[in-house]
Design an enzyme around this catalytic site. Sequence first.
Site, PDB file in Angstrom:
ATOM      1  N   ARG A  10      19.714  16.857  -4.985  1.00  0.00           N
ATOM      2  CA  ARG A  10      20.188  15.480  -4.910  1.00  0.00           C
ATOM      3  C   ARG A  10      21.074  15.144  -6.102  1.00  0.00           C
ATOM      4  O   ARG A  10      20.953  15.726  -7.168  1.00  0.00           O
ATOM      5  CB  ARG A  10      18.995  14.515  -4.893  1.00  0.00           C
ATOM      6  CG  ARG A  10      18.184  14.555  -3.622  1.00  0.00           C
ATOM      7  CD  ARG A  10      19.014  14.055  -2.468  1.00  0.00           C
ATOM      8  NE  ARG A  10      18.290  14.175  -1.216  1.00  0.00           N
ATOM      9  CZ  ARG A  10      17.502  13.215  -0.729  1.00  0.00           C
ATOM     10  NH1 ARG A  10      17.359  12.095  -1.391  1.00  0.00           N
ATOM     11  NH2 ARG A  10      16.887  13.380   0.415  1.00  0.00           N
ATOM     12  N   HIS A  27      -3.747 -15.178   7.990  1.00  0.00           N
ATOM     13  CA  HIS A  27      -2.566 -14.432   8.410  1.00  0.00           C
ATOM     14  C   HIS A  27      -2.902 -13.380   9.459  1.00  0.00           C
ATOM     15  O   HIS A  27      -2.260 -12.329   9.526  1.00  0.00           O
ATOM     16  CB  HIS A  27      -1.886 -13.804   7.193  1.00  0.00           C
ATOM     17  CG  HIS A  27      -1.482 -14.812   6.159  1.00  0.00           C
ATOM     18  ND1 HIS A  27      -0.506 -15.761   6.379  1.00  0.00           N
ATOM     19  CD2 HIS A  27      -1.958 -15.064   4.918  1.00  0.00           C
ATOM     20  CE1 HIS A  27      -0.382 -16.529   5.307  1.00  0.00           C
ATOM     21  NE2 HIS A  27      -1.250 -16.131   4.405  1.00  0.00           N
ATOM     22  N   ARG A  64       3.067 -11.317   4.715  1.00  0.00           N
ATOM     23  CA  ARG A  64       4.535 -11.376   4.641  1.00  0.00           C
ATOM     24  C   ARG A  64       5.238 -10.836   5.884  1.00  0.00           C
ATOM     25  O   ARG A  64       6.464 -10.905   5.975  1.00  0.00           O
ATOM     26  CB  ARG A  64       5.012 -10.621   3.401  1.00  0.00           C
ATOM     27  CG  ARG A  64       4.567 -11.304   2.124  1.00  0.00           C
ATOM     28  CD  ARG A  64       4.910 -10.486   0.900  1.00  0.00           C
ATOM     29  NE  ARG A  64       6.324 -10.451   0.620  1.00  0.00           N
ATOM     30  CZ  ARG A  64       6.871  -9.742  -0.357  1.00  0.00           C
ATOM     31  NH1 ARG A  64       6.113  -8.982  -1.117  1.00  0.00           N
ATOM     32  NH2 ARG A  64       8.153  -9.766  -0.573  1.00  0.00           N
ATOM     33  N   PRO A  95       0.822  -1.197   0.000  1.00  0.00           N
ATOM     34  CA  PRO A  95       0.000   0.000   0.000  1.00  0.00           C
ATOM     35  C   PRO A  95       0.860   1.252   0.000  1.00  0.00           C
ATOM     36  O   PRO A  95       1.812   1.360   0.769  1.00  0.00           O
ATOM     37  CB  PRO A  95      -0.798  -0.098   1.300  1.00  0.00           C
ATOM     38  CG  PRO A  95      -0.304  -1.304   1.996  1.00  0.00           C
ATOM     39  CD  PRO A  95       0.892  -1.803   1.315  1.00  0.00           C
ATOM     40  N   GLU A  96       0.490   2.183  -0.840  1.00  0.00           N
ATOM     41  CA  GLU A  96       1.135   3.491  -0.862  1.00  0.00           C
ATOM     42  C   GLU A  96       0.146   4.491  -0.251  1.00  0.00           C
ATOM     43  O   GLU A  96      -0.887   4.087   0.281  1.00  0.00           O
ATOM     44  CB  GLU A  96       1.529   3.850  -2.301  1.00  0.00           C
ATOM     45  CG  GLU A  96       2.372   2.746  -2.947  1.00  0.00           C
ATOM     46  CD  GLU A  96       2.830   3.041  -4.362  1.00  0.00           C
ATOM     47  OE1 GLU A  96       3.052   4.220  -4.681  1.00  0.00           O
ATOM     48  OE2 GLU A  96       2.952   2.094  -5.144  1.00  0.00           O
TER      49      GLU A  96
END
Length: 295
Positions: free
Chosen positions: A168, A102, A122, A2-3
Amino acid sequence: MPELPEVEVVRRGVAAHVVGRTVSGVDVLHPRSVRRHVPGPEDFATRLVGRCLTAARRRGKYMWLELGGGPEEVDAGEAVLAHLGMSGQLLVQPDEAPDETHLRVRFRFDDGGPQLRFVDQRTFGGLSLTELVSVDGVAVPEPVAHIAPDPLEPVFDLEAAVARMRKRRTGVKRALLDQTLVSGIGNIYADEALWRAKLHWARPTANLTRPQARSLLGAAVEVMQAALTAGGTSFDDLYVNVNGESGYFDRSLAVYGQAGLPCPRCGTAVRRDAFMNRSSYSCPRCQPTPRNPHY
DNA sequence: CCGCTGCCCTGCAGGC
DNA sequence: TGCCTGCAGGGCAGCG
């Protein structure tokens, strides 16, 4: 996985269904999911009992639930921090719903209403109990203090982000994925923003013009807002909202996951490159490889 | 200081 | 059918 848009969809669901309720019990079914809570699973569970969840907030891909109802000196100064990692989900489920395969952490409430469940295939994601600190006037959990504001926050400063990006010396996609520069952008929305801005992922940040950097960050904001409106991007049932429903922004993706399919703008077949042990999708014609790529 | 590699996990698709 | 490899939306330690 998810973003920002997907985490925001989850935050809204948690705000609607869980905020205002008081925890009556916590079951940690997998210790790895609370590994960032240094005092351990037992401490995590016992300290939350009796606490009220007073607000659901988010910065980038992190979300947290502020806590009240505790000892006066810690009240409103603590929060349950959640990161969904690649496969984490927060689900609102009735008591009688069978445990998910899970299921890692369960929260029960004193009103007897539905549980909040953290499910994570995961286990890259996790929960912890954290203290809030003030960063530029915004209260955030201590582990979130080092990341930059995300583009949907009032404090987000686009021109400041543009300036930092152009200082950068790296490739532009690395910069987009760097959560200390701008938070919330992941692999999907980085590729979609680069496509919208017609920039190749290996374009050096150092030679981006100011308008190009603005256009790129503006595209990132736009694509994430559009995804949020669509309920997020779901390729399968690993990303769902708190009610288990998928978003449908996958249908609007221009390049991500579209290798070999036509670019929606020019019809050229979308290419896939290996990058950072992941994939990068782009249009060879709209986003030509730069002369001096920075991989 | 910065950038980059490898690794943490599970499950699934595709090739053989 | 099964085994193997590669791949998946993220982040961080540790190295140079």
